[in-house]
Design a protein around this motif. Sequence first.
Motif: not given
Length: 402
Positions: A182, A99, A95, A238
């Motif tokens: 995301d 980001t 993640l 998400h």
Amino acid sequence: MRKVVVTGLGVVSPIGIGVPAFREALFAGRSGIGPLTAVLTDRLSIRIAAEVRGFTPEDHFDPRRLPLLDRISQFAVVAAREAMAMAGLEFSDALAARTATVLGVGVGGIGTLDDAFHRLYAEQAARLHPFTIPRLMVSAPASHVTMEFGLTGPAFTASSACASAGHALATALMLLRSGMADVVVSGGTDAPLTLGTLKGWEAMRIVSPDTCRPFSRDRSGMVVGEGAAVLVLESEEHARARGAEVLAELAGAGMSADARDLTAPDAEGAARAMRLALDDAGLNLGEVPYVNAHGTATAANDVTEAQAIHAVFGPHARRLMVSSSKSMLGHALGAAGALEAAATVLALRHGVVPPTANFTEPDPACPVDAVPNEARAVPIRAALSNSFAFGGLNAVLAFRTA
């Protein structure tokens, strides 16, 4: 097209540090404009500013880290911490790589630059601090935010004067829609209250001697401010998958260039950005009851912005609520659009339209409902947030309830 939602907010502002204090003062119409204390005023005609009061760096940072952090970066990191905590994100390596970090910055670490120039020219110093460049660079706040949370996705700064944060958030929207990220940590930060910067604003003769009164007949100019606001943006998919609380949807953005004058605003360019934001969001004119205006309280801006609003909304413009948060926050330059985006999200979230503070009497040249002095408890489902910068660089964000 992927929907983009707001799941976190963080604020460092002249009316409060942290979202609860910010929201309470915003809806109360409490101005953060007051006597200038950050700089000695014996060489200035400017005596007021919108300062972030009560901000003690040592309360937020290890003393060993502080030498690397200009005030602009301190604001950004503190706001990002609150936004991340609200969003409730936990970062795996995967993640973190998905980001992005995109922050708007107007003038960069000008406090560091001002101090360095004083040492160099006034004190005849032979050497400057070794961290001078890392502290003052406009990309420093974004870098510090990535390091704070270990974010390894795309990271950069948008710098377009007073539209910087608007452009940063618009870029975040595009990154999420494209699937390149995301999550995006976005917003803006600025800390321009230095002698050198204020002398520059003084020379422009557009700074008010008393307070900021947007859209009032007797408005007397802008007031320089400082602060930061950070929004955590995610694709709706998400956010829903992890059970996040959604605060609002960033539904669209519009950007334009006047291509006419370096300092004079142009109604056509501003109107074009508003139309593009509405089209991008798929919003009809009648669906938008509120515009959070750029609203600087200069003679030229407020008239031009009112003209642009009427050009876009036609007869509906008479029914629009058009308030300026700068009446309370001052003009935080690169952070202005982010602070105003946060105000817009809170207005949608709580069904309260923040007022234009310090309002005295309407100006026939600015025929808008400025929501004078008192907030209105009115459920709203969509709103625009305007940012119009020197150089004719315009960014407009469209938000709606999620």
